[in-house]
Enzyme design. Structure first.
Site, mmCIF file in Angstrom:
data_model
loop_
_atom_site.group_PDB
_atom_site.id
_atom_site.type_symbol
_atom_site.label_atom_id
_atom_site.label_comp_id
_atom_site.label_asym_id
_atom_site.label_seq_id
_atom_site.Cartn_x
_atom_site.Cartn_y
_atom_site.Cartn_z
ATOM 1 N N GLY A 194 0.830 -1.181 0.000
ATOM 2 C CA GLY A 194 -0.105 -0.186 0.118
ATOM 3 C C GLY A 194 0.999 1.221 -0.048
ATOM 4 N N CYS A 244 6.296 -0.288 7.277
ATOM 5 C CA CYS A 244 5.828 1.184 6.500
ATOM 6 C C CYS A 244 6.900 1.533 5.538
ATOM 7 C CB CYS A 244 5.244 2.212 7.416
ATOM 8 S SG CYS A 244 4.641 3.600 6.554
ATOM 9 N N LEU A 245 6.496 1.782 4.130
ATOM 10 C CA LEU A 245 7.716 2.378 3.489
ATOM 11 C C LEU A 245 8.130 3.618 3.833
ATOM 12 C CD1 LEU A 245 6.100 1.376 -0.145
ATOM 13 C CD2 LEU A 245 7.575 0.294 1.149
ATOM 14 N N GLN A 295 2.902 9.737 1.287
ATOM 15 C CA GLN A 295 4.248 9.305 1.216
ATOM 16 C C GLN A 295 4.930 9.666 -0.113
ATOM 17 O OE1 GLN A 295 2.412 5.162 2.327
ATOM 18 N NE2 GLN A 295 4.255 5.072 3.082
ATOM 19 N N HIS A 326 -2.590 7.136 7.060
ATOM 20 C CA HIS A 326 -1.722 8.017 6.401
ATOM 21 C C HIS A 326 -2.468 9.292 6.206
ATOM 22 C CE1 HIS A 326 2.306 6.407 6.191
ATOM 23 N NE2 HIS A 326 1.744 5.187 5.835
ATOM 24 N N HIS A 348 -4.215 0.908 7.504
ATOM 25 C CA HIS A 348 -2.773 1.530 7.667
ATOM 26 C C HIS A 348 -2.702 2.727 6.718
ATOM 27 C CE1 HIS A 348 1.670 1.391 8.115
ATOM 28 N NE2 HIS A 348 1.665 2.226 7.076
ATOM 29 N N GLU A 349 -3.260 2.593 5.576
ATOM 30 C CA GLU A 349 -3.205 3.525 4.519
ATOM 31 C C GLU A 349 -4.125 4.646 4.762
ATOM 32 O OE1 GLU A 349 -1.009 3.559 2.653
ATOM 33 O OE2 GLU A 349 -0.263 1.630 3.046
HETATM 34 ZN ZN ZN Z 1 2.623 3.316 5.983
#
Ligand code: ZN
Length: 190
Positions: free
Chosen positions: A45, A107-108, A50, A153, A149-150
């Site tokens: 995701g 998480c990226l 991000q 964000h 999670h997304e």
């Molecule tokens: Zn993340």
């Protein structure tokens, strides 16, 4: 086109995303670039924040992850999540249900940092895709986790906010080092 992934310490990650009222060509281009970026980084995701845009937009693709299965229902019927991937979720709304489930998350924007996070096990999602079509489904397993999670964000919430205080304490030096590194890189760019 691959975009730069913003890391912890970048203020854009704390910005709440603006609603998208019109799917302009720039949004379609951003969606395509977000997929390129997410696949390149092997993520499941990616939220607009991000890649530096505070918008209510996220992409998700849980295909190929067999060890943490996902479930999906559309109009009350069970469907194969693989068949409906990838997902583009614009202005998503969530209804959480089910029991709380704890599992490892990464998480990226936090390279190499993983922690157990508790979240409701099921979620009902309503959103719009990049063609302006309404998207509604119910998700469980990894997909439910990824969507939550997304969604976080998009509100400027990060997974560290949902960690147990004990876990966050254990990770403090790593988190501080990452934020410092990000801030230095941002200063150099100016
Ligand atoms: Zn993340």
């Amino acid at each position: 086109m691959k975009l730069e992934i913003r890391t912890y310490g970048d203020p854009v990650l704390r910005q709440k995303g603006a609603r998208i009222e019109k799917i302009a060509p720039e949004i379609k281009k951003l969606v395509a670039d977000m997929f390129d970026t997410m696949y390149d980084a092997r993520g499941v995701g990616l939220a607009a924040q991000q890649v530096g845009h505070a918008l209510q937009l996220t992409v998700v693709d849980v295909r190929g992850i067999k060890d943490r299965p996902s479930t999906m229902q559309v109009n009350g019927k069970t469907v194969d999540p693989e068949a409906l991937m990838p997902l583009v979720l614009i202005n998503p709304e969530l209804k959480l249900s089910g029991e709380t489930f704890t599992g490892a998350e990464g998480c990226l924007s936090f390279p190499e940092i993983f922690a157990d996070i508790s979240r409701p096990s099921e979620v009902e999602v309503t959103a719009m895709d990049e063609k302006g079509h309404q998207v509604s489904f119910r998700a469980g397993g990894l997909l439910a986790k990824a969507v939550q999670h997304e969604f976080d964000h998009l509100q400027g919430i990060l997974f560290i906010d949902r960690m147990k205080s004990e876990t966050k304490r254990e990770l403090k030096s790593e988190l501080d080092a990452l934020a410092e590194k990000t801030k230095l890189a941002l200063k150099k760019k100016k």
